[in-house]
Every structure is written in structure tokens, then in C-alpha cells.
Design a protein around this motif. Structure first.
Motif, PDB file in Angstrom:
ATOM      1  N   LEU A  77       0.820  -1.215   0.000  1.00 56.28           N
ATOM      2  CA  LEU A  77       0.000   0.000   0.000  1.00 56.28           C
ATOM      3  C   LEU A  77       0.847   1.255   0.000  1.00 56.28           C
ATOM      4  O   LEU A  77       0.616   2.172  -0.775  1.00 56.28           O
ATOM      5  N   SER A  78       1.857   1.294   0.846  1.00 59.44           N
ATOM      6  CA  SER A  78       2.617   2.541   0.953  1.00 59.44           C
ATOM      7  C   SER A  78       3.560   2.710  -0.232  1.00 59.44           C
ATOM      8  O   SER A  78       4.036   3.797  -0.493  1.00 59.44           O
ATOM      9  N   LYS A  79       3.808   1.651  -0.977  1.00 60.03           N
ATOM     10  CA  LYS A  79       4.675   1.802  -2.140  1.00 60.03           C
ATOM     11  C   LYS A  79       3.886   2.133  -3.409  1.00 60.03           C
ATOM     12  O   LYS A  79       4.258   2.993  -4.188  1.00 60.03           O
ATOM     13  N   TRP A  80       2.772   1.460  -3.588  1.00 61.78           N
ATOM     14  CA  TRP A  80       2.049   1.594  -4.855  1.00 61.78           C
ATOM     15  C   TRP A  80       0.834   2.498  -4.758  1.00 61.78           C
ATOM     16  O   TRP A  80       0.420   3.084  -5.746  1.00 61.78           O
ATOM     17  N   VAL A  81       0.199   2.541  -3.595  1.00 62.41           N
ATOM     18  CA  VAL A  81      -1.067   3.286  -3.513  1.00 62.41           C
ATOM     19  C   VAL A  81      -0.869   4.593  -2.764  1.00 62.41           C
ATOM     20  O   VAL A  81      -0.960   5.673  -3.344  1.00 62.41           O
ATOM     21  N   PHE A  82      -0.595   4.494  -1.483  1.00 63.32           N
ATOM     22  CA  PHE A  82      -0.439   5.725  -0.703  1.00 63.32           C
ATOM     23  C   PHE A  82       1.047   6.064  -0.591  1.00 63.32           C
ATOM     24  O   PHE A  82       1.585   6.242   0.489  1.00 63.32           O
ATOM     25  N   SER A  83       1.667   6.148  -1.738  1.00 67.52           N
ATOM     26  CA  SER A  83       3.090   6.437  -1.759  1.00 67.52           C
ATOM     27  C   SER A  83       3.328   7.898  -1.423  1.00 67.52           C
ATOM     28  O   SER A  83       2.535   8.770  -1.768  1.00 67.52           O
ATOM     29  N   GLN A  84       4.433   8.157  -0.725  1.00 74.58           N
ATOM     30  CA  GLN A  84       4.803   9.542  -0.473  1.00 74.58           C
ATOM     31  C   GLN A  84       6.047   9.909  -1.261  1.00 74.58           C
ATOM     32  O   GLN A  84       6.629  10.963  -1.066  1.00 74.58           O
ATOM     33  N   GLN A 119       1.512   8.389 -10.723  1.00 77.58           N
ATOM     34  CA  GLN A 119       0.077   8.266 -10.456  1.00 77.58           C
ATOM     35  C   GLN A 119      -0.687   9.384 -11.148  1.00 77.58           C
ATOM     36  O   GLN A 119      -1.731   9.169 -11.766  1.00 77.58           O
ATOM     37  N   PHE A 120      -0.158  10.621 -11.047  1.00 77.97           N
ATOM     38  CA  PHE A 120      -0.804  11.744 -11.727  1.00 77.97           C
ATOM     39  C   PHE A 120      -0.886  11.487 -13.228  1.00 77.97           C
ATOM     40  O   PHE A 120      -1.918  11.701 -13.860  1.00 77.97           O
ATOM     41  N   LEU A 121       0.224  11.004 -13.779  1.00 75.64           N
ATOM     42  CA  LEU A 121       0.275  10.841 -15.236  1.00 75.64           C
ATOM     43  C   LEU A 121      -0.727   9.800 -15.712  1.00 75.64           C
ATOM     44  O   LEU A 121      -1.476  10.035 -16.664  1.00 75.64           O
ATOM     45  N   VAL A 122      -0.753   8.663 -15.034  1.00 81.60           N
ATOM     46  CA  VAL A 122      -1.650   7.596 -15.494  1.00 81.60           C
ATOM     47  C   VAL A 122      -3.110   8.030 -15.332  1.00 81.60           C
ATOM     48  O   VAL A 122      -3.941   7.820 -16.227  1.00 81.60           O
ATOM     49  N   THR A 123      -3.426   8.689 -14.208  1.00 83.59           N
ATOM     50  CA  THR A 123      -4.796   9.191 -14.033  1.00 83.59           C
ATOM     51  C   THR A 123      -5.142  10.186 -15.139  1.00 83.59           C
ATOM     52  O   THR A 123      -6.228  10.144 -15.721  1.00 83.59           O
ATOM     53  N   ALA A 124      -4.192  11.072 -15.444  1.00 85.60           N
ATOM     54  CA  ALA A 124      -4.457  12.083 -16.467  1.00 85.60           C
ATOM     55  C   ALA A 124      -4.641  11.435 -17.833  1.00 85.60           C
ATOM     56  O   ALA A 124      -5.482  11.884 -18.624  1.00 85.60           O
ATOM     57  N   ILE A 125      -3.874  10.380 -18.117  1.00 83.96           N
ATOM     58  CA  ILE A 125      -4.037   9.716 -19.416  1.00 83.96           C
ATOM     59  C   ILE A 125      -5.429   9.098 -19.509  1.00 83.96           C
ATOM     60  O   ILE A 125      -6.123   9.230 -20.522  1.00 83.96           O
ATOM     61  N   ILE A 126      -5.862   8.472 -18.419  1.00 83.42           N
ATOM     62  CA  ILE A 126      -7.207   7.871 -18.437  1.00 83.42           C
ATOM     63  C   ILE A 126      -8.273   8.953 -18.623  1.00 83.42           C
ATOM     64  O   ILE A 126      -9.174   8.825 -19.458  1.00 83.42           O
ATOM     65  N   SER A 185       6.979  18.186   1.777  1.00 81.28           N
ATOM     66  CA  SER A 185       6.122  17.322   2.568  1.00 81.28           C
ATOM     67  C   SER A 185       5.588  16.203   1.696  1.00 81.28           C
ATOM     68  O   SER A 185       4.735  16.417   0.836  1.00 81.28           O
ATOM     69  N   GLY A 186       6.113  15.012   1.921  1.00 76.84           N
ATOM     70  CA  GLY A 186       5.650  13.855   1.167  1.00 76.84           C
ATOM     71  C   GLY A 186       4.190  13.553   1.443  1.00 76.84           C
ATOM     72  O   GLY A 186       3.436  13.151   0.556  1.00 76.84           O
ATOM     73  N   PHE A 187       3.777  13.790   2.673  1.00 72.23           N
ATOM     74  CA  PHE A 187       2.404  13.468   3.072  1.00 72.23           C
ATOM     75  C   PHE A 187       1.407  14.370   2.358  1.00 72.23           C
ATOM     76  O   PHE A 187       0.421  13.920   1.773  1.00 72.23           O
ATOM     77  N   ILE A 188       1.697  15.676   2.370  1.00 71.58           N
ATOM     78  CA  ILE A 188       0.808  16.618   1.682  1.00 71.58           C
ATOM     79  C   ILE A 188       0.787  16.313   0.187  1.00 71.58           C
ATOM     80  O   ILE A 188      -0.238  16.400  -0.475  1.00 71.58           O
ATOM     81  N   ASN A 189       1.934  15.917  -0.317  1.00 72.77           N
ATOM     82  CA  ASN A 189       2.022  15.556  -1.722  1.00 72.77           C
ATOM     83  C   ASN A 189       1.115  14.380  -2.041  1.00 72.77           C
ATOM     84  O   ASN A 189       0.401  14.380  -3.050  1.00 72.77           O
ATOM     85  N   MET A 190       1.114  13.400  -1.158  1.00 78.05           N
ATOM     86  CA  MET A 190       0.238  12.247  -1.345  1.00 78.05           C
ATOM     87  C   MET A 190      -1.225  12.679  -1.291  1.00 78.05           C
ATOM     88  O   MET A 190      -2.039  12.273  -2.124  1.00 78.05           O
ATOM     89  N   LEU A 191      -1.545  13.543  -0.333  1.00 78.09           N
ATOM     90  CA  LEU A 191      -2.929  14.045  -0.246  1.00 78.09           C
ATOM     91  C   LEU A 191      -3.334  14.743  -1.539  1.00 78.09           C
ATOM     92  O   LEU A 191      -4.445  14.579  -2.031  1.00 78.09           O
ATOM     93  N   SER A 192      -2.400  15.523  -2.071  1.00 81.65           N
ATOM     94  CA  SER A 192      -2.685  16.248  -3.295  1.00 81.65           C
ATOM     95  C   SER A 192      -3.115  15.278  -4.392  1.00 81.65           C
ATOM     96  O   SER A 192      -4.096  15.515  -5.095  1.00 81.65           O
ATOM     97  N   TYR A 193      -2.384  14.162  -4.518  1.00 85.70           N
ATOM     98  CA  TYR A 193      -2.796  13.202  -5.538  1.00 85.70           C
ATOM     99  C   TYR A 193      -4.157  12.632  -5.226  1.00 85.70           C
ATOM    100  O   TYR A 193      -5.019  12.538  -6.105  1.00 85.70           O
ATOM    101  N   TRP A 194      -4.406  12.247  -3.975  1.00 87.46           N
ATOM    102  CA  TRP A 194      -5.670  11.552  -3.697  1.00 87.46           C
ATOM    103  C   TRP A 194      -6.876  12.468  -3.808  1.00 87.46           C
ATOM    104  O   TRP A 194      -7.957  12.032  -4.187  1.00 87.46           O
ATOM    105  N   PHE A 195      -6.694  13.740  -3.503  1.00 89.68           N
ATOM    106  CA  PHE A 195      -7.795  14.682  -3.775  1.00 89.68           C
ATOM    107  C   PHE A 195      -8.035  14.772  -5.282  1.00 89.68           C
ATOM    108  O   PHE A 195      -9.181  14.828  -5.741  1.00 89.68           O
ATOM    109  N   PHE A 196      -6.950  14.785  -6.040  1.00 91.05           N
ATOM    110  CA  PHE A 196      -7.070  14.817  -7.502  1.00 91.05           C
ATOM    111  C   PHE A 196      -7.795  13.569  -7.996  1.00 91.05           C
ATOM    112  O   PHE A 196      -8.690  13.640  -8.852  1.00 91.05           O
ATOM    113  N   PHE A 197      -7.424  12.432  -7.436  1.00 84.86           N
ATOM    114  CA  PHE A 197      -8.055  11.181  -7.856  1.00 84.86           C
ATOM    115  C   PHE A 197      -9.555  11.219  -7.560  1.00 84.86           C
ATOM    116  O   PHE A 197     -10.384  10.890  -8.412  1.00 84.86           O
TER     117      PHE A 197
END
Lengths: 591, 358
Positions: free
Chosen positions: A19-26, A34-41, A125-137
Motif C-alpha cells: 500500500l505505501s509503495k504503490w497506492v499511498f506512496s509519499q 500516479q498523476f500521469l496515469v490518471t491524467a491519461i485515463i 512534505s511527502g504526506f501533503i504531496n500524497m494528499l494532493s494526488y488523492w484529492f485529484f483522484f
């Protein structure tokens, strides 16, 4: 995602769970992917929507059974429903502008490049960075889900002007669909702010030794200024959205006044839809540069590296980014020349708007001079960067016409506008994004993309871009409004039926061409040739990191920066590049 | 036609996919560390393609201008339209040469300087002189355009002449209604709460100025060579009154009045002769997304001699005649759209008014 990473655990810190490597990675590199693949979809979704409404525009009223298969009740007998047409236009615009070209472009490249190019182990901040992606998702997921609402998705155009977007009586899409649009947009703004703050703090505080501001690669400059624009303007969109939510749900009248609809006089008085337009475009115009600047930064980097020449006029390039960014905050009124604004204001906005052409011209000429007497390596990235210069010129020049209030009266909201912004910000930004993906794919996935597929992708894409959008200038000058379900109600526009069919054919070719890219991208993640450490012989720091990703980026100490990023083809060196971490030789002068 | 195009597109797609897979197979056979390194041959080929495509693109652009030469901008039928067309031409004469110069340089440089291992690029990082040139020249050109543009804008947006004929254009989903101010050239007050039955514009019939107002649906007539001052209203969402032949556009916004004035210079009759099109009509269309029938929210505009116009307007009933006002008049002549009951309660309904004067 890339399974080949599984085998490698170079990182010194700790073993990570799945989880921390592939999903909730920081890790910024994983978040970037993650951003790129989501954006491509999301990009595929946005493109398919446009292909569907292009069928209707190319052959109005024709039955396309495939539309009924996909859209069901929204395309009875294969003919697109007018409300659904507006919804497709709206969601196409929203997805491409926000999910692909804002979240996707900045999210991918700010995350990948800022730490790697400034010499930092990760974001502040890796944590805030991760949040940024998940809000985007979440935001992307909600927007996608809104396509399946019973009353249809939001359909008031991507600008969602009230009262149309505020009143479900006005259009069915302003019901639940619009609510979801606002929810998605609010989540998106949160993501954008979290990401943007992180990018700014990282660039300011975490540069490695020797990396002064004047030694930053232009990508980092562009991404930094983009983040500043976002942080200053997105909150204003948030307030616009919030007031719209109040008007829709709590009975307030910020944007509503004296409305009689559905046989009923509403109680709302005193508000003004024009207020919304001001708030929206106060974000909306900087947004254009939030989309464009990262693409321009990537282009500077790709053109310089592959011309084997320093970028011409580095300081002027930084200066023009700053000038464009500053001006972008005082030109929003040019979207509103025909709203009945005070004519004096119109003059002011004409003045500031046309000024944008000056720093833009500087950028174009500097790109051209960089290519002049270069030694150009034509990677697919180079081609897309050159394509960007072309679309930036073509689309930028028509801005001189649209920004002129006296001329805007007649072509406002016509196909001329559609042509202008699709070329100057749609095509340019997507070209910049493609250039970036082809260029940094080896850094992201440790493998190379197939170059021949890349070439084919480029030539088909630029052909279809101009095939679709260039003729639209003339449709607009003839007075054909945008967002029309069909033009058949006006005999005056009958001459343009064939042109519209041709445009749709090019649009379909363009869509098919993207299949090549998507195939190449996902295939190369797993099966591409292994990349070498510095495949493009580039100077910037990201190419000093090992091919296999490790948490913390550099196995040993972070390299010190000794010189600027553009020491290509120095006359006093045999090799045609000198990486930034190579110390100056005795007697050698830093640029 | 459609069937054919669909087949063409599908065939092209299939061929393309076939080719793609073929290429992939071939490149797979060559797979080695360098299979995707850019070779000298690639550089030569792609440089040549840039030239080929570039020339093709410039030819396409010229072809497009040629093809749309007569279709793109209809003849201007208003006085200020001639001025903005002039401004547009000047702007085009600035941007078209810029387009060609920059594109020719881009294409030529990309073609000429493709990578050759024996060459070395010229280290040329900065030139104050050059950078000054391409900052100052655009600044001068743009300053000229800005001054020219703003002065044109100010002329167009200057207040309407005192004696301009006042006409209200009233928008709602999905049609237009015109209201002529009548003898007194003053529109009667209106308010959205007064909309009821036949009184679709919500005109306050207690207002003296309202009595002689006349309403037009379907067709809007204008006298040639006489300035018209439009007041725009909307009752539901934002619409935009767009009249491409008159180079006129203004949003109609609920809760406020917007305005624009112009002088039509060519009658419909003349225009039909000039365009060789006996069916020609001026149009008013909606140019702000307003709902499902946005694409068909239109009205025909007829420009005619002042004489014909007056005759047409005299044939119209006043609002007082249509709705019953302070001085209810007897229907003088039967009229197509006058089958409306007189509404005397409109006169007593004014306490809940939220009226505004245009």
C-alpha cells in the motif's frame, strides 16, 4: 504499474508495504506516475466525449447506432440529444482543462522534476504531496461518475455561468450533475493548492548546494511560477464555486436576480451573474497560463538539450515567464467585453491583454534562435516541442485579434475563439505534455518508448490538430457560434456543412492516433528497451540519479551544482554537454 | 456521403493499426540497448519531414484563406462594422506576415540543422542586441494596434445619439421579442413579477410611456440609415444578442439592462441583390449557451427604407391596444398576433413591483 520495480529495493531507509509503495506512496516519483496515469485515463475520456459530439457536428441529425450503444436514452435512434450534446461539450472542456492539463501536466512534471532537478531527496512534505494526488483522484472519480447521473452531467459549458448552472429548471444538467461538478471542482482546488504550496516551498527551501535561482533549469522556473499562479487564483474560483453552491442549495441570491422561469417568478433579487463571471475569470485567465507555462518550460528544456545548444536568452526566458504571469492577473476582463461592462474597463483590458504578446514574442524568437545553428536530434520529444512552437505562434497571433475589444464584439463566442484557444493552449499544452512524457519516460520507468511509434504519433497528431482547428477560424469569422448543437437552423451557414464534416474526419483521425501513444506508453512500461542513465546526454541533475528508482533519489550524497544547466556544445570542450555537477576547470568561467 | 466517410475512416483506422503492429514487430526483432536511439538516418528523415510537412502546412494555410475568401466575413451592414472590418484587416496584415516569417524560420532551421555527428552546434547563449530588437519591435507594433483598437472601441461604445430609435430586445428560453418605444421614444417600465399571460415582457401598463410601445415577434424591422439604440433584457438565463452582419453582440443578463447602438446601412432588399441570394435575411441569434434549444434561438431582421418601416410599424397595435392600459383603445384592424384578451388587472398589480427603467 511497472512490475520491474518489485525486484529492486536499493533504498536505504526501510521496506515498504504494498500500500505505501504503490497506492499511498509519499515518494514524489511514484506520485508523479500516479498523476500521469490518471491524467491519461481522463484524457481518453475527454477525447472520446469530443469524438461523440464531433459526430453530431460533422453530420447533424445523422443516426450513429454506436452513440445509442454508449449513451442509451441520450441518443435515441443514434441521434445525440441536444441536452447531452451540451453536457458532452461541458465535461470535455472541464476534464481536459482541469484534470488533464492542470492536474495532469503540473502534477506529473512538478512532482517528477522539481526534486530531481533542484537536487532534493523528495518534496518538502511527502504526506501533503500524497494528499494532493488523492484529492485529484477523488475529483476525477466524481467528475467521471457525474457522467452517469439520471438527469445528465453538468451542461452549462465548462465555465458554468449562472443562472443556467444554478437552476435545474433551465437545463436538466443543472440538477445532480451540476452538484457533482461543484463537488469535483472543490476537491480539485484542494488538490491543486496542496500540490502548489508544496512545489513552492520545495523550490525555495530544498535546492542543493550551488543551485542558485539563476541556475535553475527553465522547467523548474516555469513550474514554480505556475504553482504561484495556482495558489493565488484557485482560492478565488473556490469562492465563486462556494457562492454558487449557496445559491443552488441555500436560497441565497449572489448570482440571481429577477428571474422568471418555468412560468414562475423566483424570489431572488439583487444578485448578479456578472459577479460570477468576474470571479470565475479571475482564476480562468491565470488558469490559461497554469496550463501553458509548464508546457513552455518543458519545451525550453527539450529544445535546448536536443539542439545541443544553450537555451537562447535564459534570463529573458525567465523574465518573460514572470511578465506573462503578472499580466495574466490583469487581463481577465477580455473574456467579458460583451457583458455590458463599462467601456472604459474594456479599453484597459484591451491594453493589458495585447501586452501579453510582447513576452510571448520574446519566447518564440528565443526558441527560434536556440534552434538556429543547433545540431538537432529528432527524438519524438523534440518534434512535439517544435510542434508546440508552431501552435504557440499560430494560436498566439489570433489572440491579438480576440484581445482587441472592438474586434471581439463580432467574434466573441464564435468558432474563432474555439480555434484560438484549442490551438494556443489546448494543442500547445498537450504537445508540451507529450514532449515531456517522451523525454522523461526513461527517468520515470527506466525504459525507452518506441521512437518509430513516437514519430508516427507526432505526425498524425499535428496533422489532425491543424486539420480540425485551422478551418474553425473561418467558421467563426462567418459568424457561427460555438456550442451549437447544429447549424442547420440557419440557411446562412449551409456553405459550411462540408467543412464541418472534414473537421470531424480529422478529429477521428486525431483520436485514433492517440491509440498509438497509449499503446506505446503502456507497452514500454513493461517491454520497452532498458534505458541508460542519461539517454539524451542532458545536463540537468535528474540524469545523475540511478535508473532504478530509490527513495531519496541519490544513493550517496546529493551532487553539488557547479554551473548552469545549459552548457551544451561549449567551444572549449570536446564533449557537447557538461552536466551541472561537473566542477569548473581551472580558468573556466561560469556562464 | 456519410456512409462512405465512415468506411474511409474505419479502413484508415484498421490499416493504421496493422502498420503499427507491424512496426512494433520489426522493432522488436531489432531489440537491443540501442534499438530506440535516434540514428543519423532518423535525424535526416525527420528533418526532411519537418520541411515537407511545413511546406504542406503553409500551402494549406494559403489554400484555406483562398477557399474562404468570400465566405468568411459577410459584408458589413452597419456603419461601425466598416470601421471594425478595417481594424480587422490591419490586424490580419500584421499577424499573417508574422505567422509566415516565424514558421518559415522554424521549418528551415529544423530542416537545415538536423544532427550530424561531425558537426558541433554554435554556442550562442545571449545577445542583448537581438533580444532588444524582438522586444522593442513587437512593443511598437502592438502599441499602434492598441491605440487604433481602443479608439475604434471608444467610438463604437460612445453614448447613442439623442434621437436614436429605442428598441428593447427581450430574451428568454428560447426566443426573442422586440419592443419599440413608440411615439414618445421611451420604453415603459417593466418588471419580472408583472409577467403574466399575454404580458410576456412584464410591462407596467400603469406607466404612461408604456401605452404606445409596440411589440414584435418573429421579425424585427429596422429603418435603414437611422441609429437604433438597443436595450437588452433577459428573464431567465444569460443570452447574447448576436447580429453578425451588423458586427453587433451584447449579452442579455437577468437583473440588468445592457445596451448597444448601431446604424444599419444596407437594406435587406439591397443585400439580396448584392449577394445574389433572393432568400437572404439578416439574423439575430443567441450566442451564449442557454439550454437545449440554444442552437435555434433566432429572429429575422428586416432592414428597409424609413417609409416602409413606418408603414410596418403603424400596422402594429400598441401595447395599450393589446393588453389594455390606461386608455384602452378599440381594436382598429384585425391583426394576426392580437388575439389576446385585455388584461385590466395588470394595472392594479403594481404594488409588488421591482421595476427598473432602462
Amino acid at each position: 504499474m511497472a512490475e520491474h520495480h518489485d525486484n529492486h529495493h536499493h533504498h536505504p531507509h526501510h521496506e515498504e508495504g504494498f500500500l505505501s509503495k504503490w497506492v499511498f506512496s509519499q515518494d514524489h516519483k511514484m506520485i508523479s506516475k500516479q498523476f500521469l496515469v490518471t491524467a491519461i485515463i481522463m484524457g481518453v475520456v475527454g477525447m472520446l466525449l469530443s469524438t461523440m459530439f464531433r459526430l453530431q457536428l460533422g453530420w447533424p441529425g445523422q443516426s450513429f447506432p454506436i452513440l445509442e450503444t454508449i449513451l442509451g436514452k441520450w441518443a435515441p435512434d443514434g441521434v445525440l440529444d441536444p441536452n447531452m450534446y451540451l453536457a458532452l461539450v461541458t465535461i470535455h472542456g472541464t476534464i481536459i482543462v482541469f484534470m488533464v492539463l492542470t492536474g495532469g501536466l503540473s502534477g506529473t512534471f512538478a512532482n517528477l522534476l522539481i526534486p530531481l532537478q533542484i537536487g532534493a531527496r523528495d518534496m518538502a512534505s511527502g504526506f501533503i504531496n500524497m494528499l494532493s494526488y488523492w484529492f485529484f483522484f477523488l475529483s476525477s472519480a466524481v467528475m467521471f461518475a457525474s457522467l452517469f447521473v439520471e438527469t445528465g452531467p453538468a451542461s452549462g459549458g465548462w465555465t458554468v455561468y449562472p443562472p443556467l448552472s444554478a437552476l435545474p429548471q433551465a437545463i436538466p444538467g443543472s440538477g445532480l450533475g451540476m452538484t457533482l461538478w461543484l463537488v469535483s471542482m472543490s476537491l480539485f482546488i484542494v488538490s491543486s493548492l496542496l500540490g502548489g504550496l508544496n512545489y513552492i516551498v520545495t523550490v525555495i527551501n530544498l535546492r542543493t548546494k550551488g543551485m542558485s535561482m539563476w541556475r535553475l533549469p527553465l522547467t523548474v522556473w516555469a513550474l514554480l511560477i505556475t504553482a504561484v499562479l495556482g495558489v493565488l487564483s484557485f482560492p478565488v474560483l473556490f469562492s465563486a464555486a462556494l457562492l454558487l453552491i449557496f445559491d443552488r442549495s441555500l436560497g441565497t441570491s449572489f448570482y440571481l436576480s429577477e428571474i422568471h422561469i418555468g412560468g414562475q417568478a423566483l424570489e431572488n433579487v439583487g444578485g448578479s451573474p456578472i459577479l460570477y463571471e468576474h470571479l470565475f475569470w479571475f482564476l480562468g485567465h491565470p488558469e490559461v497560463y497554469i496550463i501553458l507555462l509548464p508546457a513552455l518550460g518543458i519545451t525550453s528544456e527539450v529544445i535546448s538539450t536536443n539542439s545541443r545548444k544553450p537555451i537562447f536568452g535564459y534570463k529573458a526566458m525567465v523574465g518573460s515567464i514572470l511578465a506573462i504571469a503578472f499580466l495574466s492577473f490583469i487581463v481577465w476582463g477580455h473574456h467579458m467585453f460583451v457583458t455590458g461592462m463599462n467601456p472604459f474597463l474594456g479599453s484597459v483590458f484591451t491594453f493589458t491583454t495585447l501586452l501579453v504578446a510582447i513576452p510571448s514574442a520574446v519566447k518564440v524568437f528565443n526558441y527560434l534562435t536556440t534552434l538556429w545553428k543547433g545540431n538537432i536530434v529528432f527524438t519524438p520529444g523534440t518534434l512535439f516541442a517544435i510542434g508546440l512552437v508552431s501552435t504557440f505562434i499560430t494560436g498566439g497571433l489570433t489572440g491579438i485579434i480576440l484581445g482587441d475589444s472592438a474586434l471581439d464584439i463580432n467574434i466573441h463566442d464564435t468558432y474563432f475563439v474555439v480555434a484560438h484557444f484549442h490551438i494556443v493552449m489546448g494543442a500547445s499544452a498537450i504537445f508540451g505534455m507529450f514532449a515531456g512524457v517522451y523525454h522523461w519516460f526513461p527517468k520515470m520507468y527506466g525504459r525507452m518508448m518506441n521512437k518509430n511509434l513516437g514519430y508516427m504519433h507526432f505526425w498524425l497528431t499535428i496533422t489532425s490538430v491543424y486539420g480540425v482547428f485551422f478551418p474553425m477560424h473561418f467558421l467563426g469569422l462567418a459568424g457561427i457560434p460555438r456550442r451549437y448543437y447544429s447549424n442547420t437552423a440557419f440557411p446562412l451557414f449551409d456553405d459550411f456543412i462540408d467543412v464541418n464534416s472534414m473537421i470531424s474526419v480529422f478529429a477521428i483521425i486525431g483520436a485514433v492516433a492517440q491509440v498509438i501513444f497509449i499503446f506505446n506508453f503502456f507497452y514500454s512500461i513493461y517491454k520497452g528497451n532498458k534505458a541508460t542513465q542519461n539517454p539524451w546526454k542532458s545536463n540537468t541533475l535528474e540524469w545523475t540519479t540511478p535508473v532504478e528508482h530509490i527513495h531519496g533519489n541519490w544513493p550517496g550524497a546529493i551532487p553539488e551544482v557547479q554551473r548552469w544547466a545549459y552548457d551544451y556544445s561549449r567551444p572549449d570542450k570536446d564533449q557537447d554537454f557538461v552536466p551541472q555537477d561537473v566542477p569548473l576547470e581551472p580558468g573556466e568561467e561560469a556562464h | 456521403m456519410t456512409g462512405f466517410l465512415t468506411i474511409v475512416v474505419v479502413t484508415l483506422g484498421v490499416i493504421l493499426l496493422g502498420k503499427v503492429l507491424k512496426i512494433f514487430e520489426l522493432s522488436g526483432e531489432l531489440r537491443g540497448a540501442d534499438a530506440n536511439a535516434v540514428t543519423t538516418k532518423d535525424n535526416r528523415t525527420q528533418g526532411a519531414l519537418v520541411m515537407l510537412f511545413g511546406l504542406g502546412f503553409l500551402a494549406f494555410v494559403i489554400h484555406q484563406f483562398y477557399k474562404f475568401k468570400d465566405m468568411m466575413l459577410p459584408v458589413s451592414a452597419s456603419e461601425h462594422g466598416v470601421q471594425t472590418d478595417m481594424l480587422l484587416s490591419v490586424s490580419f496584415w500584421v499577424i499573417i506576415p508574422m505567422f509566415f516569417i516565424t514558421h518559415i524560420l522554424l521549418i528551415y532551421f529544423a530542416y537545415k540543422y538536423y544532427y550530424r555527428p561531425e558537426r558541433k552546434a554554435t554556442f550562442f547563449a545571449h545577445s542583448t542586441k537581438l533580444e532588444l530588437i524582438w522586444t522593442v519591435v513587437p512593443t511598437v507594433v502592438l502599441t499602434t494596434l492598441i491605440v487604433y483598437g481602443i479608439s475604434t472601441w471608444n467610438k463604437i461604445m460612445a453614448p447613442a445619439a439623442e434621437d436614436a430609435m429605442v428598441v428593447e430586445l427581450y430574451a428568454k428560453q428560447f426566443d426573442w421579442t422586440g419592443r419599440y418605444a413608440g411615439e414618445d421614444n421611451k420604453l415603459g417600465r417593466s418588471g419580472y413579477r408583472l409577467i403574466e399571460g399575454a404580458n410576456v415582457l412584464g410591462v407596467d401598463m400603469t406607466d404612461g410611456h408604456a401605452q404606445d410601445d409596440k411589440v414584435a415577434r418573429g421579425e424585427l424591422h429596422l429603418p435603414v440609415n437611422k441609429e437604433v439604440s438597443f436595450k437588452f433584457h433577459s428573464r431567465d438565463v444569460i443570452h447574447s444578442a448576436y447580429m453578425p452582419h451588423f458586427r453587433t453582440q451584447m449579452n442579455c443578463v437577468p437583473g440588468m439592462t445592457t445596451q448597444f447602438h448601431f446604424k444599419p446601412t444596407i437594406t435587406t432588399e439591397q443585400m439580396r441583390k448584392e449577394t445574389n441570394n433572393p432568400e437572404f435575411d439578416y439574423i439575430l441569434l443567441c450566442n451564449k449557451i442557454c439550454g437545449s434549444a440554444h442552437y435555434n434561438m433566432q429572429m429575422t431582421i428586416i432592414v428597409e427604407s424609413e417609409e416602409d418601416f413606418n408603414k410596418w410599424l403603424e400596422g402594429k397595435k400598441t401595447l395599450a391596444q393589446e393588453l389594455g392600459g390606461a386608455d384602452v383603445a378599440v381594436d382598429a384592424q384585425p391583426h394576426a398576433d392580437a388575439a389576446i384578451d385585455a388584461h385590466d388587472d395588470a394595472t392594479t398589480d403594481s404594488d409588488s413591483l421591482d421595476v427598473q427603467h432602462p
